[in-house]
Design a protein around this motif. Structure first.
Motif, PDB file in Angstrom:
ATOM      1  N   HIS A  28       0.814  -1.210   0.000  1.00 47.67           N
ATOM      2  CA  HIS A  28       0.000   0.000   0.000  1.00 47.67           C
ATOM      3  C   HIS A  28       0.849   1.263   0.000  1.00 47.67           C
ATOM      4  O   HIS A  28       0.484   2.253  -0.634  1.00 47.67           O
ATOM      5  CB  HIS A  28      -0.974  -0.011   1.177  1.00 47.67           C
ATOM      6  CG  HIS A  28      -1.959  -1.135   1.079  1.00 47.67           C
ATOM      7  ND1 HIS A  28      -2.978  -1.151   0.151  1.00 47.67           N
ATOM      8  CD2 HIS A  28      -2.063  -2.294   1.757  1.00 47.67           C
ATOM      9  CE1 HIS A  28      -3.666  -2.254   0.267  1.00 47.67           C
ATOM     10  NE2 HIS A  28      -3.136  -2.977   1.240  1.00 47.67           N
ATOM     11  N   ASP A  45       0.061 -18.439   0.382  1.00 43.81           N
ATOM     12  CA  ASP A  45      -1.308 -18.267   0.882  1.00 43.81           C
ATOM     13  C   ASP A  45      -1.367 -17.458   2.172  1.00 43.81           C
ATOM     14  O   ASP A  45      -2.305 -16.685   2.377  1.00 43.81           O
ATOM     15  CB  ASP A  45      -1.968 -19.628   1.108  1.00 43.81           C
ATOM     16  CG  ASP A  45      -2.227 -20.364  -0.195  1.00 43.81           C
ATOM     17  OD1 ASP A  45      -2.253 -19.712  -1.259  1.00 43.81           O
ATOM     18  OD2 ASP A  45      -2.401 -21.591  -0.151  1.00 43.81           O
ATOM     19  N   THR A  46      -0.391 -17.624   3.048  1.00 39.43           N
ATOM     20  CA  THR A  46      -0.441 -16.890   4.309  1.00 39.43           C
ATOM     21  C   THR A  46      -0.090 -15.418   4.142  1.00 39.43           C
ATOM     22  O   THR A  46      -0.497 -14.594   4.950  1.00 39.43           O
ATOM     23  CB  THR A  46       0.502 -17.521   5.358  1.00 39.43           C
ATOM     24  OG1 THR A  46       1.826 -17.559   4.840  1.00 39.43           O
ATOM     25  CG2 THR A  46       0.040 -18.913   5.716  1.00 39.43           C
ATOM     26  N   PHE A  48      -1.181 -13.581   1.687  1.00 40.06           N
ATOM     27  CA  PHE A  48      -2.426 -12.962   1.247  1.00 40.06           C
ATOM     28  C   PHE A  48      -3.593 -13.650   1.938  1.00 40.06           C
ATOM     29  O   PHE A  48      -4.460 -14.243   1.324  1.00 40.06           O
ATOM     30  CB  PHE A  48      -2.543 -13.051  -0.284  1.00 40.06           C
ATOM     31  CG  PHE A  48      -1.578 -12.141  -0.977  1.00 40.06           C
ATOM     32  CD1 PHE A  48      -1.866 -10.809  -1.150  1.00 40.06           C
ATOM     33  CD2 PHE A  48      -0.359 -12.628  -1.413  1.00 40.06           C
ATOM     34  CE1 PHE A  48      -0.960  -9.964  -1.768  1.00 40.06           C
ATOM     35  CE2 PHE A  48       0.551 -11.792  -2.037  1.00 40.06           C
ATOM     36  CZ  PHE A  48       0.250 -10.458  -2.217  1.00 40.06           C
ATOM     37  N   TRP A  49      -3.608 -13.535   3.241  1.00 35.04           N
ATOM     38  CA  TRP A  49      -4.591 -14.225   4.068  1.00 35.04           C
ATOM     39  C   TRP A  49      -6.011 -13.735   3.842  1.00 35.04           C
ATOM     40  O   TRP A  49      -6.961 -14.383   4.216  1.00 35.04           O
ATOM     41  CB  TRP A  49      -4.214 -14.130   5.537  1.00 35.04           C
ATOM     42  CG  TRP A  49      -3.924 -12.735   5.996  1.00 35.04           C
ATOM     43  CD1 TRP A  49      -2.717 -12.117   6.002  1.00 35.04           C
ATOM     44  CD2 TRP A  49      -4.858 -11.781   6.492  1.00 35.04           C
ATOM     45  NE1 TRP A  49      -2.841 -10.831   6.467  1.00 35.04           N
ATOM     46  CE2 TRP A  49      -4.151 -10.603   6.779  1.00 35.04           C
ATOM     47  CE3 TRP A  49      -6.228 -11.810   6.729  1.00 35.04           C
ATOM     48  CZ2 TRP A  49      -4.758  -9.472   7.280  1.00 35.04           C
ATOM     49  CZ3 TRP A  49      -6.839 -10.671   7.219  1.00 35.04           C
ATOM     50  CH2 TRP A  49      -6.094  -9.521   7.501  1.00 35.04           C
ATOM     51  N   THR A  50      -6.181 -12.584   3.192  1.00 34.65           N
ATOM     52  CA  THR A  50      -7.525 -12.068   2.936  1.00 34.65           C
ATOM     53  C   THR A  50      -8.112 -12.601   1.637  1.00 34.65           C
ATOM     54  O   THR A  50      -9.240 -12.269   1.305  1.00 34.65           O
ATOM     55  CB  THR A  50      -7.524 -10.535   2.863  1.00 34.65           C
ATOM     56  OG1 THR A  50      -6.657 -10.138   1.794  1.00 34.65           O
ATOM     57  CG2 THR A  50      -7.075  -9.921   4.161  1.00 34.65           C
ATOM     58  N   PHE A  51      -7.359 -13.418   0.903  1.00 32.92           N
ATOM     59  CA  PHE A  51      -7.826 -13.842  -0.418  1.00 32.92           C
ATOM     60  C   PHE A  51      -9.178 -14.541  -0.365  1.00 32.92           C
ATOM     61  O   PHE A  51     -10.050 -14.265  -1.179  1.00 32.92           O
ATOM     62  CB  PHE A  51      -6.796 -14.743  -1.102  1.00 32.92           C
ATOM     63  CG  PHE A  51      -7.187 -15.102  -2.500  1.00 32.92           C
ATOM     64  CD1 PHE A  51      -7.094 -14.162  -3.513  1.00 32.92           C
ATOM     65  CD2 PHE A  51      -7.674 -16.355  -2.810  1.00 32.92           C
ATOM     66  CE1 PHE A  51      -7.474 -14.467  -4.806  1.00 32.92           C
ATOM     67  CE2 PHE A  51      -8.056 -16.672  -4.105  1.00 32.92           C
ATOM     68  CZ  PHE A  51      -7.951 -15.724  -5.105  1.00 32.92           C
ATOM     69  N   GLN A  52      -9.367 -15.432   0.575  1.00 30.65           N
ATOM     70  CA  GLN A  52     -10.643 -16.150   0.640  1.00 30.65           C
ATOM     71  C   GLN A  52     -11.813 -15.234   0.991  1.00 30.65           C
ATOM     72  O   GLN A  52     -12.895 -15.375   0.444  1.00 30.65           O
ATOM     73  CB  GLN A  52     -10.565 -17.303   1.640  1.00 30.65           C
ATOM     74  CG  GLN A  52      -9.787 -18.476   1.103  1.00 30.65           C
ATOM     75  CD  GLN A  52      -9.845 -19.659   2.056  1.00 30.65           C
ATOM     76  OE1 GLN A  52      -9.585 -19.517   3.238  1.00 30.65           O
ATOM     77  NE2 GLN A  52     -10.201 -20.806   1.526  1.00 30.65           N
ATOM     78  N   SER A  53     -11.602 -14.297   1.886  1.00 27.69           N
ATOM     79  CA  SER A  53     -12.699 -13.429   2.308  1.00 27.69           C
ATOM     80  C   SER A  53     -12.942 -12.267   1.350  1.00 27.69           C
ATOM     81  O   SER A  53     -14.067 -11.779   1.241  1.00 27.69           O
ATOM     82  CB  SER A  53     -12.450 -12.897   3.717  1.00 27.69           C
ATOM     83  OG  SER A  53     -11.281 -12.113   3.740  1.00 27.69           O
ATOM     84  N   ASP A  54     -11.884 -11.797   0.656  1.00 27.69           N
ATOM     85  CA  ASP A  54     -12.036 -10.667  -0.267  1.00 27.69           C
ATOM     86  C   ASP A  54     -11.061 -10.816  -1.432  1.00 27.69           C
ATOM     87  O   ASP A  54     -10.058 -10.110  -1.513  1.00 27.69           O
ATOM     88  CB  ASP A  54     -11.806  -9.360   0.473  1.00 27.69           C
ATOM     89  CG  ASP A  54     -12.295  -8.150  -0.307  1.00 27.69           C
ATOM     90  OD1 ASP A  54     -12.667  -8.305  -1.500  1.00 27.69           O
ATOM     91  OD2 ASP A  54     -12.323  -7.053   0.266  1.00 27.69           O
ATOM     92  N   ALA A  57     -10.078  -7.552  -3.562  1.00 29.82           N
ATOM     93  CA  ALA A  57      -9.132  -6.645  -2.905  1.00 29.82           C
ATOM     94  C   ALA A  57      -7.721  -7.214  -2.953  1.00 29.82           C
ATOM     95  O   ALA A  57      -6.758  -6.468  -3.147  1.00 29.82           O
ATOM     96  CB  ALA A  57      -9.553  -6.393  -1.464  1.00 29.82           C
ATOM     97  N   THR A  58      -7.601  -8.520  -2.780  1.00 24.02           N
ATOM     98  CA  THR A  58      -6.288  -9.158  -2.830  1.00 24.02           C
ATOM     99  C   THR A  58      -5.708  -9.077  -4.232  1.00 24.02           C
ATOM    100  O   THR A  58      -4.517  -8.816  -4.402  1.00 24.02           O
ATOM    101  CB  THR A  58      -6.385 -10.623  -2.367  1.00 24.02           C
ATOM    102  OG1 THR A  58      -6.988 -10.650  -1.077  1.00 24.02           O
ATOM    103  CG2 THR A  58      -5.021 -11.265  -2.291  1.00 24.02           C
TER     104      THR A  58
END
Length: 108
Positions: A28, A45-46, A48-54, A57-58
């Motif tokens: 950012h 994967d860890t 970009f831990w937000t990948f599953q929820s958003d 945005a990822t």
């Protein structure tokens, strides 16, 4: 600090300007900037831990990261990690495999 420690003015100015330094920043903070080389550390994967929820945005965040590079883009992946509170053990890039698929054709 160089000036207070008896250094020369040019050393203080160069230090302030970041001459001979490597900027380390978050994705950012890099938005709107360009660099000759960009290094993404631990692209798994860890990271970009937000990948599953958003996932959108990822995807946008990764685009910002990879589009900062003018000439060189390097990323690393750890097969496993230890001594970390949340992410110890075997690492993977299954959730973010689409990023690897996107980058793969450009790898030399």
């Amino acid at each position: 600090m160089e000036r207070q420690a008896g250094g020369k003015w040019i050393e203080s100015i160069n230090s302030f300007r970041g001459v001979d330094t490597i900027p380390i920043m978050t994705i950012h903070k890099s938005k709107g900037l360009e660099f000759k080389a960009v290094y993404l550390i631990a692209l798994d994967d860890t990271a970009f831990w937000t990948f599953q929820s958003d996932p959108d945005a990822t995807r946008r965040a990764l685009f910002v990261a990879i589009s900062r590079a003018k000439l060189y883009l390097t990323f690393t992946f750890a097969q496993s990690r230890s001594n970390l509170n949340f992410y110890s053990g075997k690492q993977s890039h299954q959730l973010i495999s689409e990023f690897y698929d996107l980058i793969d054709p450009f790898i030399n």
